[in-house]
Design a protein around this motif. Sequence first.
Motif, PDB file in Angstrom:
ATOM      1  N   GLU A 151       4.890 -19.734  17.591  1.00 32.98           N
ATOM      2  CA  GLU A 151       5.739 -18.739  18.230  1.00 32.98           C
ATOM      3  C   GLU A 151       7.164 -18.881  17.749  1.00 32.98           C
ATOM      4  O   GLU A 151       7.578 -19.937  17.262  1.00 32.98           O
ATOM      5  CB  GLU A 151       5.679 -18.883  19.753  1.00 32.98           C
ATOM      6  CG  GLU A 151       6.206 -20.205  20.272  1.00 32.98           C
ATOM      7  CD  GLU A 151       6.065 -20.316  21.788  1.00 32.98           C
ATOM      8  OE1 GLU A 151       5.348 -19.478  22.370  1.00 32.98           O
ATOM      9  OE2 GLU A 151       6.684 -21.235  22.362  1.00 32.98           O
ATOM     10  N   ASP A 165      -0.743 -16.202  17.859  1.00 33.46           N
ATOM     11  CA  ASP A 165       0.100 -16.870  18.878  1.00 33.46           C
ATOM     12  C   ASP A 165      -0.056 -18.376  18.874  1.00 33.46           C
ATOM     13  O   ASP A 165       0.255 -19.042  19.877  1.00 33.46           O
ATOM     14  CB  ASP A 165      -0.208 -16.318  20.276  1.00 33.46           C
ATOM     15  CG  ASP A 165       0.136 -14.846  20.398  1.00 33.46           C
ATOM     16  OD1 ASP A 165       1.056 -14.403  19.686  1.00 33.46           O
ATOM     17  OD2 ASP A 165      -0.528 -14.142  21.186  1.00 33.46           O
ATOM     18  N   ALA A 215       3.227 -23.277  19.794  1.00 33.47           N
ATOM     19  CA  ALA A 215       3.215 -22.847  21.196  1.00 33.47           C
ATOM     20  C   ALA A 215       2.669 -23.943  22.099  1.00 33.47           C
ATOM     21  O   ALA A 215       3.156 -24.137  23.224  1.00 33.47           O
ATOM     22  CB  ALA A 215       2.389 -21.576  21.338  1.00 33.47           C
ATOM     23  N   TYR A 221      10.893 -21.418  14.322  1.00 40.48           N
ATOM     24  CA  TYR A 221       9.540 -21.384  14.870  1.00 40.48           C
ATOM     25  C   TYR A 221       9.193 -22.732  15.468  1.00 40.48           C
ATOM     26  O   TYR A 221       9.829 -23.766  15.206  1.00 40.48           O
ATOM     27  CB  TYR A 221       8.528 -21.063  13.755  1.00 40.48           C
ATOM     28  CG  TYR A 221       8.717 -19.729  13.107  1.00 40.48           C
ATOM     29  CD1 TYR A 221       8.085 -18.598  13.622  1.00 40.48           C
ATOM     30  CD2 TYR A 221       9.535 -19.586  11.989  1.00 40.48           C
ATOM     31  CE1 TYR A 221       8.269 -17.355  13.018  1.00 40.48           C
ATOM     32  CE2 TYR A 221       9.728 -18.348  11.389  1.00 40.48           C
ATOM     33  CZ  TYR A 221       9.084 -17.233  11.912  1.00 40.48           C
ATOM     34  OH  TYR A 221       9.262 -16.022  11.326  1.00 40.48           O
TER      35      TYR A 221
END
Length: 778
Positions: free
Chosen positions: A56, A53, A65, A62
């Motif tokens: 993300e 993670d 995060a 993409y």
Amino acid sequence: MADGRRVEDLLADRPDLQSPLAAILDVDAETDTWTFEDIPVDSGAFGELVANDIVEKEGDEYRLADPDAVRTALQDDSPAERAPATDAGTAPSVEVSLPTVNTRAAGLLAGALVLVVVMRSFVVGSIFRDGAVVLSGNDPYFYRYWVEQTLTSTESLTDLPFDIERGEPLLVATLAWIADLAGGINTAGAILAVYPVVSAVLTAGLLYWLTLRLTNDRRIALASVVVLAVMPGHGLRTALGFADHHAFDYVWLALTAAALVALADVKRREHLSESGPWLAALALGIGVGAQTLAWDNGPLLLVPIAALVPLRVLIDVHTDRSPSVTHIPVIVGLALAACLAVFGHVRYGWHTQVVTVTPVLLLAGTVAVVAVGELAHRIGRPVRDVAILEALSAAIGLAIAWTTFPDLRERLLRGLGVIGRTDNIAEVNALFSGDALGFLLLFGLFLFLGVPVLAWVSYRRSPDRSPWLVACVYAWYFFILSLFQVRFTGQLGIFLSPFAAIGFVWLAATVDLTRPPVLFDTADGDSDLSDWVPRRPDTSTVAALLALFVLVGGLGVMQTAIKVEQVTTDDDVYETAAWMADYADEQGWHSPSESYVFSEWGWNRLYNYFVNGESRSYGYARSNYQTFMTQTEPAEATSMLADRVRFTVTRDRDTDARMMHARLHDNLGSRENDVAGLGQYRAVFTTADGSRKAFLVVPGATIRGSGPANTTVDATTDVDIPGTSFTYERRAATNATGAYAVRVAQPGSYDVPTANGTVTVAVPESAVMNGATVAVGE
């Protein structure tokens, strides 16, 4: 959402992800979202960042995060932050750090090793019973006897009795030394029981390293350990309590192969300045030396090295490398092995000269082959010429050894006899003989999965496959030996496991559960999976992998469990042995001559170990028991025993009613229908289900009396022994005057006829045991 702690933890476990993450941070700073093609990162690293993670998905693209958390973690982990400042006048310090350990990968390996232990140790209740250690099978009691003899009757643990110093001296000395450290003779049984499982774990660890070194793929390395864990042929011989010599041999064999794989990467002179090749040479020396000293047929395990060296020299000449450079560590390792073997023979008297000289001959042959290859390399001769010269040199060397050293010739013939031996011992059966499905019981489906991959890898061409050559030669060699005798399936299981693991990962890739394995070509970043760790468990993926493993390995799991349990000692066998041991103690029969147990050879060592401590040989039982039990004339059968036997043991089986086995086991020595009873075999014990029965061989008491002339008389008594009650009957013929004499094996009160009717006569136990006569009064 990724926080700073998660990023820091990931970089701590995977420092190799620092550069890919920094590259992604630069791209992420320039655009809100991006595609995989926009970043200079390989798919393996990218997949790990997505799985954790850190990256993300945003639609079809993409993004990071938490870019700030990534930037902070990278700054904290940068070399500038970690290194202390130094001024120009101060010499920089040398930073020494331990190698990083990926905790998740280590946990997976630990789990695989736990599976190895569980598959071999679930029978713990059958091994440790009532304060006793009950080893599995028959042969382990041979080694238990010698370990205990070494602990009690020798001044030094290396000063072994003659009978074992020519057999498996290193095994016995090692186990005796460990038992001595653990507390002495009282711990010997437990040490022998546990050592095969320890051997399996060590072997599995070496297999993991070897497979990882070959494939550069942690998935395959882990799978190879799991495959070995549920390989029935290997599980059988490394089961808890199965303290044969094979488990001891496996460790040194795996160590030798791992060392050769490591040394196969020595290709340039620069490699000799590193520590790795010399550590591998040390491991090779220890492995080869130990194999030689551990088993009297240990030279059989060295044959792959004799094949590998010439093949590796041919590869060196073909790739324009110096064979002397690539083989210096191998020569050093074999020289160390030769010194260890000769030292064991000269200093401790272990093995014959023929066995201990094998590493010396292997060293000499290696030097000769390398010298031929080096000469060809320097003068530019083609590989074909080198191969012809190697073949001629080998033929001449064998001819000289054959004619000059008769002891060596005899040993070679004996070794071939071991391979070609055929008798009623299960381990010498051929892999594909007898039961047409026997190979499934020893390998499950892994033989079908591994052999095609082995064949493909053996055929596959690549610029330099020297490490794979080691695995292929060992696997094919033990496969060929297994075709003659299944005793080599344990060794084959070690070297078949990497190829079966490749097949399993390939199958998983075909159903989109993982990426396919990439072998031989590590230039592609995707092929380097040495640092692979799984993503967070996905229920459907885990379920699919388990289903695939059950499909491929389920039979292996089941057969490993069955094989391990099959070799444990049955309850009725142990109960019979324990009862005879207690009875012998009560009677004061302690020496083997006073309490020898005559039984089927497959349990003879166990019985005699518990009853009198003598489990060195089952030769007498193997040569005589079957003939004895099929005799139809009791007098002839008894003459075979020659006052040597105290106990004899029988088990359930179908035989002719007139044979000794039926007279003993079915009739308990009593007359039955028209079959005469026995007067020198006293039934003393039977298991609750009657499957095992024990008898004392006694002189028998003679009852003399007189009754009606020219007729028959019966002497009967009720007998109550542990496990059963029965009526014991003997019949005798009277002569013209009515006199009779009948021998009985059971003490008790007998009802016998006289001229004036039936009377009762007491036959004491002393009369039965001493051969006394009891007269019947009028």
